[in-house]
Structures are given as structure tokens and as C-alpha cells.
Motif scaffolding. Sequence first.
Motif, PDB file in Angstrom:
ATOM      1  N   CYS A  31      59.190  -7.648   4.053  1.00  0.00           N
ATOM      2  CA  CYS A  31      58.332  -8.221   5.104  1.00  0.00           C
ATOM      3  C   CYS A  31      58.735  -9.656   5.435  1.00  0.00           C
ATOM      4  N   ILE A  32      59.054 -10.430   4.420  1.00  0.00           N
ATOM      5  CA  ILE A  32      59.462 -11.819   4.661  1.00  0.00           C
ATOM      6  C   ILE A  32      60.779 -11.863   5.433  1.00  0.00           C
TER       7      ILE A  32
ATOM      8  N   ILE B 250      54.528  -5.749  11.071  1.00  0.00           N
ATOM      9  CA  ILE B 250      54.906  -6.094   9.707  1.00  0.00           C
ATOM     10  C   ILE B 250      53.667  -6.159   8.821  1.00  0.00           C
ATOM     11  N   SER B 251      52.600  -6.767   9.327  1.00  0.00           N
ATOM     12  CA  SER B 251      51.357  -6.850   8.555  1.00  0.00           C
ATOM     13  C   SER B 251      50.782  -5.463   8.298  1.00  0.00           C
TER      14      SER B 251
ATOM     15  N   ALA C 163      64.855 -19.261   0.257  1.00  0.00           N
ATOM     16  CA  ALA C 163      65.356 -17.920   0.542  1.00  0.00           C
ATOM     17  C   ALA C 163      64.199 -16.924   0.508  1.00  0.00           C
ATOM     18  N   PRO C 164      64.288 -15.851   1.309  1.00  0.00           N
ATOM     19  CA  PRO C 164      63.207 -14.858   1.332  1.00  0.00           C
ATOM     20  C   PRO C 164      62.880 -14.310  -0.061  1.00  0.00           C
ATOM     21  N   GLU C 165      63.895 -14.134  -0.879  1.00  0.00           N
ATOM     22  CA  GLU C 165      63.668 -13.601  -2.219  1.00  0.00           C
ATOM     23  C   GLU C 165      62.809 -14.550  -3.053  1.00  0.00           C
ATOM     24  N   LYS C 166      63.077 -15.849  -2.935  1.00  0.00           N
ATOM     25  CA  LYS C 166      62.303 -16.831  -3.706  1.00  0.00           C
ATOM     26  C   LYS C 166      60.856 -16.861  -3.230  1.00  0.00           C
ATOM     27  N   ARG C 167      60.650 -16.803  -1.920  1.00  0.00           N
ATOM     28  CA  ARG C 167      59.292 -16.813  -1.389  1.00  0.00           C
ATOM     29  C   ARG C 167      58.560 -15.537  -1.776  1.00  0.00           C
ATOM     30  N   ALA C 168      59.267 -14.398  -1.765  1.00  0.00           N
ATOM     31  CA  ALA C 168      58.653 -13.132  -2.155  1.00  0.00           C
ATOM     32  C   ALA C 168      58.276 -13.146  -3.628  1.00  0.00           C
TER      33      ALA C 168
ATOM     34  N   ASP D  83      61.177 -13.524   9.094  1.00  0.00           N
ATOM     35  CA  ASP D  83      62.185 -14.562   9.334  1.00  0.00           C
ATOM     36  C   ASP D  83      63.095 -14.183  10.494  1.00  0.00           C
ATOM     37  N   ALA D  84      63.436 -12.895  10.589  1.00  0.00           N
ATOM     38  CA  ALA D  84      64.287 -12.436  11.689  1.00  0.00           C
ATOM     39  C   ALA D  84      63.563 -12.607  13.026  1.00  0.00           C
TER      40      ALA D  84
END
Length: 130
Positions: free
Chosen positions: A75-76, A96-97, A42-47, A80-81
Motif C-alpha cells: 500500500c505504501i 488503496i485504503s 524507504a517504503p519498507e522502513k515506513r511499513a 508513493d507511486a
Amino acid sequence: MKKLIAAIAILLAVSPVFAQTAAPKTAPAQTTTPAAPKALPAPEKRAIAYTDELKTKLHLTDDQYQKILAVNTECIRRKDALKAGGQKNGPGHKEISAYRKQQFQTILTPEQLTQLKAINAQNAPKKSAE
């Protein structure tokens, strides 16, 4: 007639072998959809993982950690979107960067920014190899 009996006997002798080699059924939770060949956390875990890495390397304060986590999560999700929309590289990723860089400049101290540039320079060869 003897050939028919022999053929039936061979068929009966061989059929248990095929019954034993059937593939076992897998649990539904283990199957993946063909649309997602590489499942990402999930984006939250990667963040959180990326922000934790930055916290140890840049010695972030708790306030900085929370702000950086919010930026990284945003950003993640946006990246992903873009990937889900079929865009691998392009102007969306650059925006985004640029957003992340601008936010980091407002959150981090000049010393931390210098350290972050050094970390990114070390990671650049790894990204280009992928």
C-alpha cells in the motif's frame, strides 16, 4: 590621485572580510534534489514502523505480522507511486485504503479489528489537522 590611492587602500582592507564570509561547501550526500522537498524513508522502513506499532497495539502473532507487513509495504509503494505521479488525493488513494481494509479483515481477528477502528478514530483528528 590621493582619492585613487585611498580607494585602493579601502578595497584592499575590506576584501579579506568578503573572503571570510564565503559559505562553506556542503557534502554531496547532504544536498537534496528540488523535486523531493520532503525526503521520506524507504517504503519498507515506513511499513515496518507502522506494522511494529500495530504489533504492539493489537498483539499480532508472527504470522499476522508478516502478512500485515506485506500489505502495508504494498500500500505504501502504491501511494508513493500516486504521489510521484502528481495525485495527492482521489480515487487511487480510496482504492488503496479499501484494499488495505479488505486485507486486514481477512488477517485480523474481530477483536483486533475493533481495536484497529478505535486506533484509527483516535488518529483521525491528527490527520485532518495536517
